[in-house]
Write a protein that holds these residues in place. Structure first.
Motif, PDB file in Angstrom:
ATOM      1  N   CYS A 153       0.728  -1.194   0.032  1.00  0.00           N
ATOM      2  CA  CYS A 153       0.004   0.093   0.275  1.00  0.00           C
ATOM      3  C   CYS A 153       1.009   1.204   0.073  1.00  0.00           C
ATOM      4  O   CYS A 153       0.233   2.139  -0.131  1.00  0.00           O
ATOM      5  CB  CYS A 153      -1.032  -0.082   1.064  1.00  0.00           C
ATOM      6  N   SER A 154       2.223   0.927   0.451  1.00  0.00           N
ATOM      7  CA  SER A 154       2.955   2.403   0.284  1.00  0.00           C
ATOM      8  C   SER A 154       3.918   2.393  -0.856  1.00  0.00           C
ATOM      9  O   SER A 154       4.860   3.391  -1.209  1.00  0.00           O
ATOM     10  CB  SER A 154       3.954   2.406   1.489  1.00  0.00           C
ATOM     11  N   ASP A 155       3.705   1.528  -1.921  1.00  0.00           N
ATOM     12  CA  ASP A 155       4.505   1.519  -2.961  1.00  0.00           C
ATOM     13  C   ASP A 155       4.531   2.939  -3.639  1.00  0.00           C
ATOM     14  O   ASP A 155       5.412   3.313  -4.305  1.00  0.00           O
ATOM     15  CB  ASP A 155       4.277   0.464  -4.068  1.00  0.00           C
ATOM     16  N   GLY A 156       3.297   3.517  -3.744  1.00  0.00           N
ATOM     17  CA  GLY A 156       3.074   4.647  -4.384  1.00  0.00           C
ATOM     18  C   GLY A 156       3.870   5.745  -4.226  1.00  0.00           C
ATOM     19  O   GLY A 156       4.279   6.846  -4.642  1.00  0.00           O
ATOM     20  N   ASP A 169       3.657  -0.634   6.302  1.00  0.00           N
ATOM     21  CA  ASP A 169       4.230  -1.180   4.975  1.00  0.00           C
ATOM     22  C   ASP A 169       5.455  -0.164   4.212  1.00  0.00           C
ATOM     23  O   ASP A 169       6.303  -0.700   3.686  1.00  0.00           O
ATOM     24  CB  ASP A 169       2.883  -0.957   3.777  1.00  0.00           C
ATOM     25  N   MET A 170       5.348   1.090   4.964  1.00  0.00           N
ATOM     26  CA  MET A 170       6.614   1.780   4.670  1.00  0.00           C
ATOM     27  C   MET A 170       8.054   1.137   5.293  1.00  0.00           C
ATOM     28  O   MET A 170       8.966   1.230   4.518  1.00  0.00           O
ATOM     29  CB  MET A 170       6.382   3.358   4.950  1.00  0.00           C
ATOM     30  N   ILE A 171       7.726   0.615   6.430  1.00  0.00           N
ATOM     31  CA  ILE A 171       8.994  -0.012   7.290  1.00  0.00           C
ATOM     32  C   ILE A 171       9.298  -1.231   6.302  1.00  0.00           C
ATOM     33  O   ILE A 171      10.539  -1.352   6.274  1.00  0.00           O
ATOM     34  CB  ILE A 171       8.314  -0.095   8.541  1.00  0.00           C
ATOM     35  N   ARG A 172       8.211  -2.124   5.886  1.00  0.00           N
ATOM     36  CA  ARG A 172       8.625  -3.113   5.111  1.00  0.00           C
ATOM     37  C   ARG A 172       9.388  -2.713   3.923  1.00  0.00           C
ATOM     38  O   ARG A 172      10.411  -3.275   3.881  1.00  0.00           O
ATOM     39  CB  ARG A 172       7.566  -3.897   4.967  1.00  0.00           C
ATOM     40  N   SER A 173       8.918  -1.675   3.328  1.00  0.00           N
ATOM     41  CA  SER A 173       9.591  -1.466   1.941  1.00  0.00           C
ATOM     42  C   SER A 173      11.196  -0.898   2.200  1.00  0.00           C
ATOM     43  O   SER A 173      11.940  -1.079   1.663  1.00  0.00           O
ATOM     44  CB  SER A 173       8.940  -0.138   1.153  1.00  0.00           C
ATOM     45  N   GLN A 196      18.304   0.494  -1.740  1.00  0.00           N
ATOM     46  CA  GLN A 196      18.879  -0.796  -1.550  1.00  0.00           C
ATOM     47  C   GLN A 196      18.373  -1.516  -0.223  1.00  0.00           C
ATOM     48  O   GLN A 196      18.655  -2.383   0.228  1.00  0.00           O
ATOM     49  CB  GLN A 196      20.381  -0.931  -1.647  1.00  0.00           C
ATOM     50  N   GLY A 197      17.812  -0.576   0.411  1.00  0.00           N
ATOM     51  CA  GLY A 197      17.239  -1.232   1.797  1.00  0.00           C
ATOM     52  C   GLY A 197      18.191  -0.693   3.158  1.00  0.00           C
ATOM     53  O   GLY A 197      19.465  -0.199   2.948  1.00  0.00           O
ATOM     54  N   ALA A 198      17.434  -0.387   4.031  1.00  0.00           N
ATOM     55  CA  ALA A 198      18.301   0.067   5.382  1.00  0.00           C
ATOM     56  C   ALA A 198      17.690  -0.506   6.730  1.00  0.00           C
ATOM     57  O   ALA A 198      16.529  -1.128   6.688  1.00  0.00           O
ATOM     58  CB  ALA A 198      17.975   1.706   5.360  1.00  0.00           C
ATOM     59  N   GLY A 201       9.991  -6.524   7.219  1.00  0.00           N
ATOM     60  CA  GLY A 201      11.037  -6.630   6.424  1.00  0.00           C
ATOM     61  C   GLY A 201      12.058  -7.445   7.071  1.00  0.00           C
ATOM     62  O   GLY A 201      12.164  -7.421   8.064  1.00  0.00           O
ATOM     63  N   ILE A 202      13.398  -7.325   6.331  1.00  0.00           N
ATOM     64  CA  ILE A 202      14.579  -8.217   6.688  1.00  0.00           C
ATOM     65  C   ILE A 202      15.468  -7.705   7.486  1.00  0.00           C
ATOM     66  O   ILE A 202      16.242  -8.106   7.941  1.00  0.00           O
ATOM     67  CB  ILE A 202      15.294  -8.894   5.553  1.00  0.00           C
ATOM     68  N   ARG A 203      15.333  -6.213   7.816  1.00  0.00           N
ATOM     69  CA  ARG A 203      16.346  -5.373   8.245  1.00  0.00           C
ATOM     70  C   ARG A 203      15.783  -4.516   9.392  1.00  0.00           C
ATOM     71  O   ARG A 203      16.115  -3.249   9.813  1.00  0.00           O
ATOM     72  CB  ARG A 203      17.182  -4.463   7.509  1.00  0.00           C
ATOM     73  N   THR A 204      14.600  -5.320   9.739  1.00  0.00           N
ATOM     74  CA  THR A 204      14.158  -4.380  11.281  1.00  0.00           C
ATOM     75  C   THR A 204      13.971  -5.099  12.378  1.00  0.00           C
ATOM     76  O   THR A 204      14.217  -6.124  12.540  1.00  0.00           O
ATOM     77  CB  THR A 204      12.437  -4.351  10.535  1.00  0.00           C
ATOM     78  N   ASP A 205      14.324  -4.372  13.511  1.00  0.00           N
ATOM     79  CA  ASP A 205      14.318  -4.563  14.751  1.00  0.00           C
ATOM     80  C   ASP A 205      13.110  -3.824  15.455  1.00  0.00           C
ATOM     81  O   ASP A 205      12.883  -2.816  15.330  1.00  0.00           O
ATOM     82  CB  ASP A 205      15.749  -4.172  15.590  1.00  0.00           C
ATOM     83  N   VAL A 206      12.575  -4.743  16.325  1.00  0.00           N
ATOM     84  CA  VAL A 206      11.282  -4.222  17.011  1.00  0.00           C
ATOM     85  C   VAL A 206      11.616  -4.036  18.494  1.00  0.00           C
ATOM     86  O   VAL A 206      11.953  -5.137  19.151  1.00  0.00           O
ATOM     87  CB  VAL A 206      10.133  -4.965  16.497  1.00  0.00           C
TER      88      VAL A 206
END
Lengths: 316, 170
Positions: free
Chosen positions: A137-140, A170-174, A183-185, A209-214
């Motif tokens: 949903c945040s792609d745009g 979704d922004m976090i995931r992207s 490239q991802g952060a 996402g793969i680079r997220t700490d919660v």
């Protein structure tokens, strides 16, 4: 157990049976409302429905199914896994987050001690808000908040129930996974109400996402500082800022060189400017992008995107 | 030589017979001790981590490999299965199934703990568990003394009986 089945299990037998038999699709179910001695109401596909005594789901109902005090008590037991003490802090804030990230709002008699909310007793009203992750949903908007592998400090402004948490998630995931131009952060999420990650036993139920700490169930201000010291994130994401201590932590985050993505309740930038605490952030141009949401066509509709100087970059 | 060996065997046998009679008392003491330690574990978990009951009971039950521990694991699993029963009902059912070596009063006291777990706030839960452990101290000490007394008594009886048999046989 699928998501809907999992949700059914937080209700007592009668209500569970009615929800099971009703023609309900999970992603259209928004809320289930239980009020003592009042009809059982659900918000489905943006419309309100009642349940009849025979369990039929109707827009208008002459003889609705009435929720009893015992059913509220039972629901509360299931919601808290028979352990209300474990949700003391959440109850003080007025909600409990359950497996799947659904938020159960509670109301009843508030016990106040020395001006502070100590507990809520005689809980007689429950509002189960169903969590929906909308992937993509945040792609745009991603091109508006990124530039040459850099993220802008971004504030999402939205009235309640317009999908700001869904968009933030979704922004976090992207940002975490990256996309074509980015490239991802590393993203640090302070999830004070367990709504973003919907962690259950420490494991996020939503894809962040793969680079997220919660940091789950952690006060925002303290969490932001903890993350900077311990996890060295490139981006910090928080939901619903507004307290004085949040703003002090935001200052620290920005001075540390981290990028910040946050949400706030409001209708427009002017609305934010009218709030004394948040006005400073707008005036000092802390945020480089403002995303304003409404629910005109659908929930999560993006009405405007502005830059730090108030120039409109996008408008529907 | 053969007679001496036989006599020794009888006396040692008498000793162990005495001890086996006292085993029941030992089991009761051990059970109360396990229960005391489990209450302490539950109290600690609630006080420091506020862990919800289903997870807490399974973790503690698995850690303390004992009869009550097994019941706790079953209770925790049943709650996680989301059976449409209250916590107190599941707790009572499982403890009754346990067939523990305790009297009816003690079992009732164990069952009553289930009626007070879960719905109070953290402070009240901790206070309740502290009080329950305090109340358990005297029965536990009594059970220990009873076991020691029974052990000594039956061991002596066993040795004495064996010695008499030896004398009669010789």
């Amino acid at each position: 157990m699928d998501k809907l089945e999992l949700l059914h299990h937080i209700f007592p037998k009668n209500i569970q049976n009615m929800l099971e038999k009703a023609p309900i699709t999970y992603y259209k179910l928004q809320e289930v409302r239980l009020r003592v001695n009042e009809p059982l109401i659900i918000i489905y596909d943006n419309k309100e429905y009642l349940f009849g005594k025979n369990g039929q789901m109707e827009r208008q109902c002459k003889f609705p199914y009435i929720v009893s005090a015992t059913e509220i008590k039972e629901t509360l037991e299931y919601v808290s896994s028979h352990s209300l003490y474990a949700y003391e802090d959440e109850i003080r804030q007025g909600f409990i987050t359950v497996q799947g990230g659904h938020r159960v709002g509670i109301a009843g008699k508030v016990v106040v001690e020395e001006g502070m909310i100590k507990n809520v007793k005689y809980i007689s009203f429950l509002n189960i808000r169903i969590s929906h992750q909308v992937l993509g949903c945040s792609d745009g908007i991603m091109p508006y908040i990124t530039k040459r592998n850099e993220i802008f400090h971004t504030l999402i402004i939205s009235p309640p129930r317009c999908g700001k948490t869904t968009l933030l998630r979704d922004m976090i995931r992207s940002i975490s996974n990256g996309f074509e131009e980015f490239q991802g952060a590393t993203v640090g999420v302070v999830d004070e109400r367990s709504e973003i990650g919907a962690c259950f036993l420490g494991e996020p139920q939503n894809d962040l996402g793969i680079r997220t700490d919660v940091l789950d169930c952690c006060p925002k201000a303290k969490g932001m500082l903890m993350l900077i010291r311990s996890m060295s994130p490139q981006v910090i994401a928080v939901d619903e800022i507004g307290h004085r201590e949040d703003l002090e932590a935001i200052e620290y985050v920005i001075n540390c060189g981290c990028k910040l993505i946050a949400t706030v309740h409001g209708n427009s930038i002017d609305d934010i400017k009218s709030k004394p605490l948040l006005r400073k952030l707008v005036q000092e141009r802390v945020f480089e992008r403002y995303i304003v949401l409404n629910n005109m066509d659908h929930v999560g509709n993006i009405s405007d995107i502005f830059d730090s100087q108030g120039n409109q970059l996008y408008h529907v | 030589m053969f007679k001496l060996f036989g006599a020794c065997l009888l006396v040692v046998g008498g000793y162990f017979w005495g001890e086996s009679i006292a085993l029941k008392k030992k089991k009761r003491y051990q059970l109360l001790l396990d229960w005391w330690q489990i209450l302490m574990d539950i109290e600690g978990e609630i006080r420091t981590m506020a862990t919800p009951l289903p997870i807490l009971l399974v973790e503690i039950g698995e850690k303390r490999k004992c009869e009550i521990g097994e019941s706790l694991v079953r209770i925790g699993n049943r709650i996680q299965m989301r059976e449409q029963l209250s916590f107190a009902e599941i707790w009572e059912e499982e403890l009754k199934k346990g067939n523990f070596e305790v009297g009816k009063d003690e079992l009732d006291r164990m069952i009553s703990v289930g009626k007070n777990l879960g719905f109070l706030d953290k402070t009240q839960q901790v206070l309740f568990l502290e009080q329950t452990r305090k109340d358990l101290k005297i029965p536990m000490e009594t059970a220990f003394l009873q076991w020691k007394e029974a052990k000594g008594f039956y061991e002596k009886i066993g040795i004495l009986a064996a010695s008499m048999i030896v004398v009669l046989l010789l």
